[in-house]
Scaffold this motif. Structure first.
Motif, PDB file in Angstrom:
ATOM      1  N   LEU A 141       0.851  -1.183   0.000  1.00  0.00           N
ATOM      2  CA  LEU A 141       0.000   0.000   0.000  1.00  0.00           C
ATOM      3  C   LEU A 141       0.890   1.237   0.000  1.00  0.00           C
ATOM      4  N   LEU A 142       1.163   1.764  -1.197  1.00  0.00           N
ATOM      5  CA  LEU A 142       2.013   2.947  -1.373  1.00  0.00           C
ATOM      6  C   LEU A 142       1.106   4.165  -1.479  1.00  0.00           C
ATOM      7  N   ALA A 143       0.535   4.548  -0.349  1.00  0.00           N
ATOM      8  CA  ALA A 143      -0.431   5.640  -0.318  1.00  0.00           C
ATOM      9  C   ALA A 143      -0.513   6.166   1.112  1.00  0.00           C
ATOM     10  N   ALA A 144      -0.934   7.426   1.246  1.00  0.00           N
ATOM     11  CA  ALA A 144      -1.003   8.024   2.576  1.00  0.00           C
ATOM     12  C   ALA A 144      -2.104   9.070   2.639  1.00  0.00           C
ATOM     13  N   LEU A 201       9.608  -6.014 -10.082  1.00  0.00           N
ATOM     14  CA  LEU A 201       8.638  -5.226  -9.339  1.00  0.00           C
ATOM     15  C   LEU A 201       7.249  -5.767  -9.652  1.00  0.00           C
ATOM     16  N   PRO A 202       6.412  -5.989  -8.624  1.00  0.00           N
ATOM     17  CA  PRO A 202       5.065  -6.486  -8.902  1.00  0.00           C
ATOM     18  C   PRO A 202       4.242  -5.429  -9.617  1.00  0.00           C
ATOM     19  N   PRO A 203       3.082  -5.783 -10.157  1.00  0.00           N
ATOM     20  CA  PRO A 203       2.227  -4.799 -10.830  1.00  0.00           C
ATOM     21  C   PRO A 203       1.862  -3.657  -9.874  1.00  0.00           C
ATOM     22  N   VAL A 204       1.845  -2.450 -10.425  1.00  0.00           N
ATOM     23  CA  VAL A 204       1.471  -1.276  -9.637  1.00  0.00           C
ATOM     24  C   VAL A 204       0.106  -0.803 -10.121  1.00  0.00           C
ATOM     25  N   LEU A 205      -0.875  -0.812  -9.215  1.00  0.00           N
ATOM     26  CA  LEU A 205      -2.233  -0.399  -9.531  1.00  0.00           C
ATOM     27  C   LEU A 205      -2.400   1.048  -9.071  1.00  0.00           C
ATOM     28  N   ALA A 206      -2.312   1.985 -10.013  1.00  0.00           N
ATOM     29  CA  ALA A 206      -2.419   3.414  -9.709  1.00  0.00           C
ATOM     30  C   ALA A 206      -3.869   3.841  -9.872  1.00  0.00           C
ATOM     31  N   LEU A 207      -4.471   4.313  -8.803  1.00  0.00           N
ATOM     32  CA  LEU A 207      -5.885   4.657  -8.817  1.00  0.00           C
ATOM     33  C   LEU A 207      -6.074   6.172  -8.907  1.00  0.00           C
ATOM     34  N   THR A 208      -6.880   6.590  -9.857  1.00  0.00           N
ATOM     35  CA  THR A 208      -7.208   8.000 -10.022  1.00  0.00           C
ATOM     36  C   THR A 208      -8.541   8.288  -9.336  1.00  0.00           C
ATOM     37  N   ASP A 255       7.733 -10.333  -0.981  1.00  0.00           N
ATOM     38  CA  ASP A 255       7.201 -10.991  -2.173  1.00  0.00           C
ATOM     39  C   ASP A 255       5.775 -10.516  -2.451  1.00  0.00           C
ATOM     40  N   LEU A 256       5.639  -9.221  -2.671  1.00  0.00           N
ATOM     41  CA  LEU A 256       4.329  -8.628  -2.920  1.00  0.00           C
ATOM     42  C   LEU A 256       3.733  -9.110  -4.239  1.00  0.00           C
ATOM     43  N   ASP A 257       2.418  -9.261  -4.254  1.00  0.00           N
ATOM     44  CA  ASP A 257       1.716  -9.647  -5.480  1.00  0.00           C
ATOM     45  C   ASP A 257       1.287  -8.435  -6.293  1.00  0.00           C
ATOM     46  N   VAL A 258       0.989  -7.328  -5.622  1.00  0.00           N
ATOM     47  CA  VAL A 258       0.555  -6.108  -6.293  1.00  0.00           C
ATOM     48  C   VAL A 258       0.794  -4.939  -5.344  1.00  0.00           C
ATOM     49  N   ILE A 259       1.014  -3.754  -5.914  1.00  0.00           N
ATOM     50  CA  ILE A 259       1.168  -2.536  -5.125  1.00  0.00           C
ATOM     51  C   ILE A 259       0.063  -1.568  -5.528  1.00  0.00           C
ATOM     52  N   VAL A 260      -0.644  -1.045  -4.549  1.00  0.00           N
ATOM     53  CA  VAL A 260      -1.691  -0.046  -4.783  1.00  0.00           C
ATOM     54  C   VAL A 260      -1.117   1.325  -4.453  1.00  0.00           C
ATOM     55  N   ALA A 310      -7.563  -5.002   0.383  1.00  0.00           N
ATOM     56  CA  ALA A 310      -6.576  -6.079   0.512  1.00  0.00           C
ATOM     57  C   ALA A 310      -7.057  -7.133   1.496  1.00  0.00           C
ATOM     58  N   LEU A 311      -7.593  -6.685   2.634  1.00  0.00           N
ATOM     59  CA  LEU A 311      -8.114  -7.636   3.618  1.00  0.00           C
ATOM     60  C   LEU A 311      -9.315  -8.393   3.057  1.00  0.00           C
ATOM     61  N   ARG A 312     -10.173  -7.713   2.327  1.00  0.00           N
ATOM     62  CA  ARG A 312     -11.356  -8.366   1.737  1.00  0.00           C
ATOM     63  C   ARG A 312     -10.950  -9.425   0.728  1.00  0.00           C
ATOM     64  N   ALA A 313      -9.835  -9.160   0.024  1.00  0.00           N
ATOM     65  CA  ALA A 313      -9.336 -10.120  -0.963  1.00  0.00           C
ATOM     66  C   ALA A 313      -8.586 -11.273  -0.311  1.00  0.00           C
ATOM     67  N   GLY A 314      -8.467 -11.246   1.011  1.00  0.00           N
ATOM     68  CA  GLY A 314      -7.785 -12.323   1.712  1.00  0.00           C
ATOM     69  C   GLY A 314      -6.287 -12.148   1.809  1.00  0.00           C
ATOM     70  N   ALA A 315      -5.802 -10.941   1.530  1.00  0.00           N
ATOM     71  CA  ALA A 315      -4.361 -10.693   1.528  1.00  0.00           C
ATOM     72  C   ALA A 315      -3.914 -10.027   2.823  1.00  0.00           C
ATOM     73  N   ALA A 316      -2.616 -10.067   3.062  1.00  0.00           N
ATOM     74  CA  ALA A 316      -2.006  -9.307   4.142  1.00  0.00           C
ATOM     75  C   ALA A 316      -1.638  -7.933   3.603  1.00  0.00           C
ATOM     76  N   VAL A 317      -1.816  -6.896   4.407  1.00  0.00           N
ATOM     77  CA  VAL A 317      -1.493  -5.530   4.010  1.00  0.00           C
ATOM     78  C   VAL A 317      -0.044  -5.229   4.394  1.00  0.00           C
ATOM     79  N   VAL A 318       0.691  -4.636   3.457  1.00  0.00           N
ATOM     80  CA  VAL A 318       2.074  -4.227   3.709  1.00  0.00           C
ATOM     81  C   VAL A 318       2.182  -2.737   3.414  1.00  0.00           C
ATOM     82  N   PRO A 319       2.041  -1.871   4.430  1.00  0.00           N
ATOM     83  CA  PRO A 319       2.137  -0.432   4.187  1.00  0.00           C
ATOM     84  C   PRO A 319       3.536  -0.033   3.711  1.00  0.00           C
ATOM     85  N   LEU A 320       3.585   0.770   2.657  1.00  0.00           N
ATOM     86  CA  LEU A 320       4.841   1.272   2.092  1.00  0.00           C
ATOM     87  C   LEU A 320       4.788   2.790   2.167  1.00  0.00           C
TER      88      LEU A 320
END
Length: 561
Positions: free
Chosen positions: A75-78, A145-152, A117-122, A90-100
């Motif tokens: 989670l590359l966001a603040a 680098l895992p896929p980066v999902l940039a949200l607008t 070993d991240l699967d995706v970065i938001v 991330a929790l809903r998808a069953g994943a562990a959250v890794v704040p970046l």
């Protein structure tokens, strides 16, 4: 008049995961406000819809990568809608959250991403620059680098209001209490971060205990003050969302100017790192009777002085004050001490700091002296449901745990046998029992806290020593009244503070950069030929006329034999 929040009108939800706590509030309070961030106000139902849509995006991104359901999401966001919806998604998808933390150097974020070993970065729009630097660093290092999902904002709006073409929402992924909820990283003495995986089963007892002890209720409005990479953020998010209360996000400057923000947003609960509160007091942003809506103030992250608590008690006369303590490895909060309110605050301990209190019944604790035997003064060791199972790298477990039973001496974990639930976690904190409560005295190793951020002094030493002009380096914490300041001494070629600061900015987070750099022709050595931190601290004490905090020797290895 103080608008103290009532206790919850329904029992605490019997959920087994963090997302389960949120989902229970969605069911109970769908139209109550769940999140206020910038100009956005979302109800529980709206935030749930957004998290559901984003969770599907995360799963799709992980599937394209060939991993299927995501296991770990960065989670590359603040302080943005993306940050909070992304956490829940991330929790809903069953994943562990890794704040970046976007303010961290790209090299550090990349090291965390690779280790986990991240699967995706938001990421959000505000962190676009950090994402670009991360991609450039990965290309330079040849690191995948895992896929980066940039949200607008437009994408977030679409996810909040799905159309008929989007189809039904996928249900939340099945997750158990034994799955990893989040992974946080602490400084490591080797110069690399240490991953701390926390299971849902570890953190839920903490949250329930805090809600029940403090009387949180759905009418509460909690401010989210710390960065998501700090474990207290989990406390702020999920004590709020477990009870149907509102989470209100301040701007960074609002945290050090609390009175205006609290009054404008009708905040009832506040977490405060003591030194940050001191900054507010020095800038006249913590004036008496300025926060009448406040029902509770929680302190934590570093030592708390009487004058700091008194300033908050005067500013929020109707609030109950608590001093909280706990390492990341034992799920956020391990002790609590109610300080009182208004003009009837409890006294400080014998060392001038307010007690950290008592350990809850669901945890076990023991205080061991240097010989590894129970004592009134010594290292605080903890075990129980909140204790994590060990670092991501098992090599980091060595020396951090011990085996102890009444009547026997402690045996430090050396990695030769499996780590079990019976092992005690060594906090590295020296405490004393006074009137039945624990009083924090000092750190036992080279790890310190400065303004709530945990820092391994060896990490700073290692980074500074990488500068071509630096031969040896030692970092210390200098106590200056209410504040703690990180300072450094080094040998080698004299170099400007500006040059050293610029160099360190590429290697470590800003909070790990010393406030001053002092050049010495030679750093003092001990009889083992190692840099003598105690001697450097004594020099700093004499030169600055203040208190420099050196490392205190930990429980002796020989005592475990």
């Amino acid at each position: 008049m103080t608008s103290a929040a009532p206790s919850p009108t329904t029992p605490y939800p019997p959920a087994s995961t963090l997302f389960g706590l949120f989902a229970a509030s969605v069911e109970r309070y769908p139209e109550r406000i769940a999140l206020e961030v910038r100009d956005e106000v979302l109800t529980y139902a709206e935030l749930d819809r957004l998290a559901a849509g984003l969770a599907q995006r995360l799963t799709a991104a992980a599937t394209e990568r060939g991993t299927g359901r995501p296991a770990k999401v960065g989670l590359l966001a603040a302080r943005s809608l993306t940050a909070y919806a992304g956490y829940l998604a991330a929790l809903r998808a069953g994943a562990a959250v890794v704040p970046l933390n976007p303010s961290f150097p790209a090299s550090r974020i990349l090291a965390i991403a690779a280790t986990t070993d991240l699967d995706v970065i938001v990421t959000d729009e505000d962190s676009a620059r950090a994402a670009q630097l991360l991609a450039a660093q990965a290309a330079e290092d040849g690191t995948p680098l895992p896929p980066v999902l940039a949200l607008t904002p437009a994408e977030l709006t679409r996810l909040r209001t799905p159309g008929p073409e989007d189809g039904p929402r996928s249900p939340a992924a099945p997750t158990s209490a034994q799955d990893i909820a989040y992974v946080l990283y602490t400084s490591g003495s080797t110069g690399r971060p240490r991953g701390v995986p926390i299971r849902h089963a570890n953190v839920l007892p903490t949250l329930r205990w805090l809600v029940e002890e403090h009387g949180f209720g759905p009418e509460d409005r909690l401010s989210q003050n710390v960065e998501l990479s700090f474990d207290v953020a989990v406390l702020e998010l999920f004590t709020t969302w477990s009870i149907g209360a509102a989470l209100v996000i301040p701007r960074p400057n609002d945290v050090v100017r609390p009175s205006a923000f609290v009054s404008a947003k009708r905040i009832t609960r506040w977490f405060c790192v003591p030194s940050v509160g001191s900054i507010a007091a020095r800038t006249n942003a913590l004036v008496p009777d300025s926060m009448p809506t406040m029902a509770g103030v929680m302190f934590g992250g570093e030592r708390l002085l009487s004058e700091q608590a008194e300033q908050w008690a005067a500013a929020a006369p109707g609030a109950r004050l608590w001093n909280l303590y706990g390492p990341t490895e034992v799920a956020i909060v391990s002790t609590a001490h109610e300080l009182g309110s208004g003009s009837s605050l409890r006294p400080a301990g014998s060392n001038g700091t307010l007690p950290i209190g008592r350990v809850p019944d669901h945890l076990e604790h023991v205080v061991l002296d240097d010989a590894g035997e129970p004592a009134e003064t010594g290292e605080l060791c903890l075990r129980g449901s909140q204790r994590f199972d060990g670092y991501l790298d098992p090599a980091d477990d060595i020396g951090r745990f011990l085996a102890w039973r009444p009547g026997e001496r402690a045996v430090i974990h050396d990695g030769s046998a499996p780590l079990t639930r019976d092992h005690w976690y060594r906090t590295g904190d020296r405490v004393r029992v006074e009137d039945g409560a624990l009083v924090f005295l000092s750190r036992l190793d080279h790890q310190v806290k400065v303004r709530g951020q945990r820092i391994e002094l060896g990490d700073v030493d290692a980074a500074l020593a990488r500068h071509p002009a630096v031969r040896d380096a030692v970092a210390l914490v200098r106590e200056t009244g209410e504040d703690s300041v990180l300072v450094a001494y080094y040998s080698g070629e004299p170099t400007t503070a500006a040059e050293l600061t610029t160099f360190l900015r590429r290697l470590v987070p800003v909070y790990m950069i010393p406030g001053s750099f002092t050049h010495l022709a030679e750093l003092p050595l001990n009889t083992n030929g190692k840099v003598d931190r105690a001697a450097v601290a004594a020099h700093d004490r004499e030169a600055a006329g203040t208190t420099a905090r050196p490392a205190t020797p930990p429980l002796r290895e020989s005592s475990a034999q």
